[in-house]
Write a protein that holds these residues in place. Structure first.
Motif, short mmCIF file in Angstrom:
data_model
loop_
_atom_site.label_atom_id
_atom_site.label_comp_id
_atom_site.label_asym_id
_atom_site.label_seq_id
_atom_site.Cartn_x
_atom_site.Cartn_y
_atom_site.Cartn_z
N GLY A 210 49.17 1.42 -27.60
CA GLY A 210 48.80 1.97 -28.90
C GLY A 210 48.01 1.02 -29.78
N PRO A 211 48.50 -0.20 -30.01
CA PRO A 211 47.74 -1.14 -30.85
C PRO A 211 46.35 -1.44 -30.28
CG PRO A 211 50.02 -1.88 -30.63
CD PRO A 211 49.85 -0.73 -29.68
N GLY A 212 46.27 -1.57 -28.96
CA GLY A 212 44.97 -1.82 -28.34
C GLY A 212 44.02 -0.65 -28.54
N ALA A 213 44.55 0.57 -28.44
CA ALA A 213 43.72 1.76 -28.64
C ALA A 213 43.20 1.83 -30.07
CB ALA A 213 44.51 3.02 -28.29
N GLU A 214 44.07 1.51 -31.03
CA GLU A 214 43.63 1.49 -32.44
C GLU A 214 42.53 0.46 -32.65
OE1 GLU A 214 46.13 1.65 -35.83
OE2 GLU A 214 47.84 2.50 -34.74
N ARG A 215 42.73 -0.73 -32.08
CA ARG A 215 41.76 -1.81 -32.27
C ARG A 215 40.39 -1.43 -31.68
NH1 ARG A 215 44.26 -5.15 -29.67
NH2 ARG A 215 43.07 -5.17 -27.72
N LEU A 216 40.38 -0.88 -30.49
CA LEU A 216 39.12 -0.50 -29.86
C LEU A 216 38.41 0.62 -30.63
CD1 LEU A 216 40.17 -0.61 -26.09
CD2 LEU A 216 38.50 -2.10 -27.21
N THR A 217 39.19 1.56 -31.14
CA THR A 217 38.59 2.66 -31.91
C THR A 217 37.98 2.13 -33.20
OG1 THR A 217 40.25 4.15 -30.97
CG2 THR A 217 38.96 4.98 -32.82
N ARG A 218 38.64 1.16 -33.82
CA ARG A 218 38.06 0.57 -35.03
C ARG A 218 36.73 -0.13 -34.70
NH1 ARG A 218 41.61 1.37 -38.93
NH2 ARG A 218 43.84 1.38 -38.40
N GLU A 219 36.64 -0.73 -33.53
CA GLU A 219 35.37 -1.35 -33.11
C GLU A 219 34.28 -0.29 -32.93
OE1 GLU A 219 35.19 -4.41 -30.08
OE2 GLU A 219 37.37 -4.67 -30.21
N ILE A 220 34.66 0.84 -32.34
CA ILE A 220 33.70 1.92 -32.15
C ILE A 220 33.21 2.44 -33.50
CG2 ILE A 220 33.45 4.32 -31.36
CD1 ILE A 220 35.37 3.59 -29.04
N MET A 221 34.13 2.62 -34.43
CA MET A 221 33.76 3.13 -35.76
C MET A 221 32.91 2.12 -36.54
SD MET A 221 34.90 6.19 -36.05
CE MET A 221 34.45 6.34 -34.33
N ALA A 222 33.24 0.83 -36.38
CA ALA A 222 32.43 -0.20 -37.05
C ALA A 222 31.01 -0.17 -36.52
CB ALA A 222 33.06 -1.58 -36.83
N GLY A 223 30.85 0.06 -35.22
CA GLY A 223 29.52 0.15 -34.63
C GLY A 223 28.76 1.36 -35.15
N ALA A 224 29.47 2.48 -35.33
CA ALA A 224 28.83 3.70 -35.84
C ALA A 224 28.33 3.48 -37.27
CB ALA A 224 29.81 4.87 -35.78
N LEU A 225 29.12 2.80 -38.08
CA LEU A 225 28.69 2.51 -39.44
C LEU A 225 27.51 1.54 -39.45
CD1 LEU A 225 32.14 2.24 -41.28
CD2 LEU A 225 30.29 3.83 -41.85
N GLN A 226 27.54 0.59 -38.53
CA GLN A 226 26.43 -0.38 -38.45
C GLN A 226 25.14 0.32 -38.05
OE1 GLN A 226 26.94 -3.57 -35.58
NE2 GLN A 226 25.93 -5.00 -36.96
N GLU A 227 25.23 1.30 -37.16
CA GLU A 227 24.05 2.08 -36.77
C GLU A 227 23.45 2.79 -38.00
OE1 GLU A 227 24.71 4.81 -33.63
OE2 GLU A 227 24.74 3.28 -32.07
N LEU A 228 24.32 3.30 -38.86
CA LEU A 228 23.83 3.98 -40.06
C LEU A 228 23.10 2.99 -40.97
CD1 LEU A 228 26.74 6.38 -41.05
CD2 LEU A 228 24.67 6.88 -39.75
N ASP A 229 23.57 1.76 -41.04
CA ASP A 229 22.90 0.74 -41.85
C ASP A 229 21.48 0.49 -41.33
OD1 ASP A 229 25.09 0.38 -43.48
OD2 ASP A 229 25.91 -1.25 -42.27
N VAL A 230 21.32 0.53 -40.00
CA VAL A 230 20.03 0.24 -39.40
C VAL A 230 19.10 1.45 -39.45
CG1 VAL A 230 18.87 -0.36 -37.24
CG2 VAL A 230 21.01 -1.51 -37.87
N LEU A 231 19.66 2.63 -39.14
CA LEU A 231 18.80 3.80 -38.92
C LEU A 231 18.77 4.78 -40.08
CD1 LEU A 231 19.85 4.45 -35.24
CD2 LEU A 231 17.69 3.50 -36.02
N ALA A 232 19.79 4.80 -40.92
CA ALA A 232 19.83 5.76 -42.03
C ALA A 232 20.36 5.09 -43.28
CB ALA A 232 20.69 6.95 -41.65
N PRO A 233 19.65 4.09 -43.80
CA PRO A 233 20.15 3.35 -44.97
C PRO A 233 20.19 4.26 -46.19
CG PRO A 233 17.87 2.78 -44.49
CD PRO A 233 18.33 3.64 -43.36
#
Length: 233
Positions: A210-233
């Motif tokens: 469970g903790p590992g799954a939460e941590r990996l999902t937070r990484e995925i979400m952080a990447g999605a937000l970072q993509e928005l910073d690059v492509l849709a500021p």
């Protein structure tokens, strides 16, 4: 294009809904059903059906002797998948994408942690199949195929959490992922690191971590937000 299966009122909705969410009819604007029926060349009964759908989304309210009044944005059903789709098609897209991605960042890590504890063997197998499908479509500009597996992957996690409230957000997440792809708020190929994270997440949920799954999902979400910073500021 009219959404299949909705008949004539779908044509009205596919024009009027985006116009309202884009602000072409500001809050307080009064729309006359007879005038709208003329404009769209449909019967009054068809127009009334379209208005009923818009009312169900809280975009408008209809009163006798007044007409159809556009409601303030704060009253809209912003979780309605169609409202999301319309807003993503308009000028509000950057704000809408960021708002929904932040929502996902709050919900999906928790759902993934629960899925690691509650997912069935069948759901784990489905997650793995979806992750492998994402890998198979991650190169060669095959975003539509990738999208199908990506949507299915996140639906399984929300459902496997065992929380019916999370599971109902599957359509919301599907609209976000679809909007990112169809409005080109992505690179031509998915980020390889993000694809790998999805594979690792499927394995971690299958392992019951469970903790590992939460941590990996937070990484995925952080990447999605970072993509928005690059492509849709």
């Amino acid at each position: 294009m009219t959404t299949p299966g909705r008949g004539l009122h779908g044509h009205v909705l596919d024009t009027l809904g985006p116009a309202i969410t884009a602000g072409e009819y500001p809050p307080g604007s009064v729309l006359r059903t007879d005038e709208l029926a003329q404009r769209f060349d449909v019967s009054r009964s068809v127009m009334r059906e379209a208005v009923r759908v818009l009312e169900s989304m809280h975009l408008v309210e209809s009163r006798r002797r007044v007409g159809v009044t556009v409601r303030p944005k704060a009253e809209w059903n912003v979780y309605d998948p169609e409202v999301i789709r319309w807003r993503l098609a308009g000028a509000d897209r950057p704000h809408q994408l960021r708002s929904l991605t932040v929502l996902r960042s709050a919900i999906e890590p928790v759902a993934a942690g629960l899925a690691a504890r509650h997912a069935t063997a069948e759901q784990c197998a489905e997650l793995t199949a979806c992750a492998l499908g994402m890998v198979a479509h991650s190169r060669g500009h095959r975003l539509e195929g990738y999208l199908l597996h990506d949507i299915a992957f996140h639906r399984v996690i929300l459902t496997a959490s065992g929380n019916e409230m999370f599971a109902r957000l599957g359509d919301v997440v599907a609209e976000v992922l679809t909007g990112r792809t169809h409005h080109r708020v992505m690179f031509e190929d998915p980020d390889p690191a993000a694809v790998t994270l999805h594979v690792r997440l499927a394995e971690t949920i299958r392992a019951g971590d469970g903790p590992g799954a939460e941590r990996l999902t937070r990484e995925i979400m952080a990447g999605a937000l970072q993509e928005l910073d690059v492509l849709a500021p």
